[in-house]
Design a protein around this motif. Sequence first.
Motif, PDB file in Angstrom:
ATOM      1  N   MET A   1       0.809  -1.221   0.000  1.00 16.49           N
ATOM      2  CA  MET A   1       0.000   0.000   0.000  1.00 16.49           C
ATOM      3  C   MET A   1       0.841   1.270   0.000  1.00 16.49           C
ATOM      4  N   GLU A   2       1.939   1.278   0.763  1.00 22.16           N
ATOM      5  CA  GLU A   2       2.769   2.480   0.809  1.00 22.16           C
ATOM      6  C   GLU A   2       3.460   2.711  -0.518  1.00 22.16           C
ATOM      7  N   ASP A   3       3.988   1.644  -1.104  1.00 25.04           N
ATOM      8  CA  ASP A   3       4.623   1.779  -2.413  1.00 25.04           C
ATOM      9  C   ASP A   3       3.616   2.175  -3.487  1.00 25.04           C
ATOM     10  N   ARG A   4       2.407   1.645  -3.394  1.00 23.53           N
ATOM     11  CA  ARG A   4       1.390   1.979  -4.387  1.00 23.53           C
ATOM     12  C   ARG A   4       1.035   3.459  -4.307  1.00 23.53           C
ATOM     13  N   ALA A   5       0.922   3.986  -3.085  1.00 22.97           N
ATOM     14  CA  ALA A   5       0.650   5.416  -2.907  1.00 22.97           C
ATOM     15  C   ALA A   5       1.785   6.254  -3.478  1.00 22.97           C
ATOM     16  N   LEU A   6       3.017   5.849  -3.201  1.00 27.31           N
ATOM     17  CA  LEU A   6       4.175   6.563  -3.747  1.00 27.31           C
ATOM     18  C   LEU A   6       4.160   6.518  -5.272  1.00 27.31           C
ATOM     19  N   MET A   7       3.803   5.372  -5.850  1.00 22.25           N
ATOM     20  CA  MET A   7       3.799   5.264  -7.303  1.00 22.25           C
ATOM     21  C   MET A   7       2.755   6.180  -7.930  1.00 22.25           C
ATOM     22  N   ARG A   8       1.608   6.348  -7.278  1.00 19.80           N
ATOM     23  CA  ARG A   8       0.643   7.307  -7.789  1.00 19.80           C
ATOM     24  C   ARG A   8       1.242   8.714  -7.799  1.00 19.80           C
ATOM     25  N   LEU A   9       1.988   9.063  -6.769  1.00 23.26           N
ATOM     26  CA  LEU A   9       2.628  10.379  -6.720  1.00 23.26           C
ATOM     27  C   LEU A   9       3.695  10.514  -7.802  1.00 23.26           C
ATOM     28  N   LEU A  10       4.445   9.446  -8.040  1.00 21.65           N
ATOM     29  CA  LEU A  10       5.460   9.472  -9.090  1.00 21.65           C
ATOM     30  C   LEU A  10       4.817   9.677 -10.456  1.00 21.65           C
TER      31      LEU A  10
ATOM     32  N   LEU B   1       8.241  13.094   5.190  1.00 25.92           N
ATOM     33  CA  LEU B   1       6.923  13.410   5.748  1.00 25.92           C
ATOM     34  C   LEU B   1       6.783  12.840   7.158  1.00 25.92           C
ATOM     35  N   ASN B   2       6.016  13.542   7.988  1.00 31.23           N
ATOM     36  CA  ASN B   2       5.760  12.977   9.309  1.00 31.23           C
ATOM     37  C   ASN B   2       4.830  11.768   9.183  1.00 31.23           C
ATOM     38  N   THR B   3       4.800  10.964  10.203  1.00 33.06           N
ATOM     39  CA  THR B   3       4.075   9.692  10.154  1.00 33.06           C
ATOM     40  C   THR B   3       2.595   9.880   9.861  1.00 33.06           C
ATOM     41  N   ASP B   4       1.972  10.881  10.474  1.00 32.45           N
ATOM     42  CA  ASP B   4       0.533  11.098  10.280  1.00 32.45           C
ATOM     43  C   ASP B   4       0.215  11.489   8.839  1.00 32.45           C
ATOM     44  N   THR B   5       1.006  12.375   8.271  1.00 31.67           N
ATOM     45  CA  THR B   5       0.767  12.812   6.888  1.00 31.67           C
ATOM     46  C   THR B   5       0.939  11.648   5.920  1.00 31.67           C
ATOM     47  N   ARG B   6       2.004  10.873   6.136  1.00 33.64           N
ATOM     48  CA  ARG B   6       2.230   9.732   5.251  1.00 33.64           C
ATOM     49  C   ARG B   6       1.096   8.714   5.385  1.00 33.64           C
ATOM     50  N   ARG B   7       0.606   8.511   6.591  1.00 34.59           N
ATOM     51  CA  ARG B   7      -0.490   7.567   6.805  1.00 34.59           C
ATOM     52  C   ARG B   7      -1.757   8.021   6.075  1.00 34.59           C
ATOM     53  N   VAL B   8      -2.036   9.319   6.101  1.00 34.68           N
ATOM     54  CA  VAL B   8      -3.207   9.851   5.387  1.00 34.68           C
ATOM     55  C   VAL B   8      -3.062   9.627   3.885  1.00 34.68           C
ATOM     56  N   LEU B   9      -1.886   9.900   3.357  1.00 37.46           N
ATOM     57  CA  LEU B   9      -1.673   9.727   1.921  1.00 37.46           C
ATOM     58  C   LEU B   9      -1.745   8.258   1.515  1.00 37.46           C
ATOM     59  N   VAL B  10      -1.180   7.382   2.314  1.00 39.83           N
ATOM     60  CA  VAL B  10      -1.253   5.951   2.001  1.00 39.83           C
ATOM     61  C   VAL B  10      -2.713   5.503   1.960  1.00 39.83           C
ATOM     62  N   SER B  11      -3.483   5.928   2.936  1.00 42.53           N
ATOM     63  CA  SER B  11      -4.882   5.524   2.997  1.00 42.53           C
ATOM     64  C   SER B  11      -5.700   6.091   1.839  1.00 42.53           C
ATOM     65  N   THR B  12      -5.602   7.391   1.615  1.00 38.81           N
ATOM     66  CA  THR B  12      -6.464   8.040   0.616  1.00 38.81           C
ATOM     67  C   THR B  12      -6.039   7.721  -0.807  1.00 38.81           C
ATOM     68  N   LEU B  13      -4.744   7.560  -1.046  1.00 40.13           N
ATOM     69  CA  LEU B  13      -4.272   7.258  -2.405  1.00 40.13           C
ATOM     70  C   LEU B  13      -4.510   5.804  -2.787  1.00 40.13           C
ATOM     71  N   ASN B  14      -4.968   4.992  -1.856  1.00 40.83           N
ATOM     72  CA  ASN B  14      -5.292   3.598  -2.161  1.00 40.83           C
ATOM     73  C   ASN B  14      -6.795   3.345  -2.264  1.00 40.83           C
ATOM     74  N   LEU B  15      -7.604   4.391  -2.125  1.00 38.03           N
ATOM     75  CA  LEU B  15      -9.050   4.228  -2.263  1.00 38.03           C
ATOM     76  C   LEU B  15      -9.419   4.113  -3.740  1.00 38.03           C
ATOM     77  N   ASP B  16     -10.263   3.134  -4.058  1.00 39.54           N
ATOM     78  CA  ASP B  16     -10.704   2.942  -5.439  1.00 39.54           C
ATOM     79  C   ASP B  16     -11.914   3.794  -5.781  1.00 39.54           C
ATOM     80  N   GLY B  17     -12.693   4.165  -4.759  1.00 47.83           N
ATOM     81  CA  GLY B  17     -13.937   4.869  -4.971  1.00 47.83           C
ATOM     82  C   GLY B  17     -15.110   3.907  -4.975  1.00 47.83           C
ATOM     83  N   GLN B  18     -15.768   3.792  -3.846  1.00 43.75           N
ATOM     84  CA  GLN B  18     -16.938   2.927  -3.750  1.00 43.75           C
ATOM     85  C   GLN B  18     -17.882   3.469  -2.684  1.00 43.75           C
ATOM     86  N   SER B  19     -19.093   2.943  -2.654  1.00 43.10           N
ATOM     87  CA  SER B  19     -20.080   3.414  -1.696  1.00 43.10           C
ATOM     88  C   SER B  19     -19.562   3.241  -0.275  1.00 43.10           C
ATOM     89  N   GLY B  20     -19.618   4.311   0.491  1.00 42.60           N
ATOM     90  CA  GLY B  20     -19.122   4.278   1.863  1.00 42.60           C
ATOM     91  C   GLY B  20     -17.656   4.623   1.987  1.00 42.60           C
TER      92      GLY B  20
END
Length: 435
Positions: free
Chosen positions: A302-311, A332-351
């Motif tokens: 998940m972390e690498d996937r988020a980074l790849m989206r940024l790349l 990046l601080n841990t909290d910011t990186r955690r937010v980016l990892v989480s949000t950049l891995n969302l596909d977009g679905q109900s809920g």
Amino acid sequence: MEHSSLRDACTSPNALFSTPQDDLLRMIYQEFTHDIDRLKRAYSIRDEQPLSQTSKSPSYILYQADYDEVNRTLVGFLSLRWIHLGQYENFVGSQPHDAQLKRESFKWIQEFYNEVITDADALYALITSIIINDLGKDPQLASDYYKTTGTDIAHLNHDAILLKACQARLIHSLEKLPPRYKDDLIRGMELGATFNFGQMAQAENVPACLSGLDLMKERPHCFQMRLMEQLLDIAGAAGHMDYTCAKKLIQPIFDSYRNVYDACQSIIVGTSNTRAGYDIILDRRSETLHAVGFRLVDIGNMEDRALMRLLCMGNAVTHDKASLFQNAWDSLNTDTRRVLVSTLNLDGQSGEPAVQPTYMPAFLSRLKDERSLTHALCYLARVMTLSEPVDPSVVVIERSLLGVMKKYVERGEFDKDPTILERIDVPDGVVAVTI
């Protein structure tokens, strides 16, 4: 070459595209006067200063003045001319030598063009598509729609505004097309309202945006026409900066569009779901960067996937650019990186709706130092965060960075003080995709 109309001229494409350039541009203007006049009001973003050029720009030939979106659109059309005539040297022009479009790639585009454009109606439809593609950037179009329907669509992205305007029959040039090609262009716009080739190439959108590809399963020619138009759109994308060639359609960008084509085809024929098709883009960028010496990025992580989206968003195709993003990511601080990892891995679905940060690639790709990039990533973490409840039918929210780009980036305020982003609110969200 004398013809009563552009439509007649399309019956003899060799003669049409051999017409002297200034005369050809005037012929296009005569056919699409109202549409091209709209582009005078359209907004644009400049990421560099225009080159000093001795010849007149397309808009200057028509208006004796420079208009960014007129030039962008007409350079897209001139790129079609260079493709048809096989003028590779004209096409690549001042492209940077180390990233210049390869001859074999130019040949692929020519062969694809010949496969898609099989008769005069198809050529006329493609030219129409080129001319009207960015009309949604004219604020007057949304105003005209409001006057006609009583519905305010000014908050929508420019692709969605164009679709609404076409459905309301406000784009009169579309009404000139034979029913089959008019339907093809409308279907392409319906796809474009939620799915943009460039956004996928840059991993700016999310897998849910690819659901519109279902519209293409029974209309392969429609999808091909849309891709051809999108290639010409990127070919003209720097037409307001350099109108002498297809400045932006360099080899790395062509490769990314080929990847999008392959990914979309895999979804259309049913060999991939939207997530797997989307990940083709990330996998291939990982392979490209690994080939120039960057570490192998594992998008199964998940972390690498988020980074790849940024790349991808930052158009990182060299080892140095990828390393810049890696260093900023690590800082990046841990909290910011955690937010980016989480949000950049969302596909977009109900809920679990995902955020699409429109124009963030234009922002990230211009950054050249770690400090500025780090502040931009911290701001992106805020942009990607949804704090208010969202209707379960909404799966993608779009937040446009256009205002931030024009107010703070283009004017140089961000370059002077990157911390300014800490004091800027995130843009309002707009519903982009629903189920």
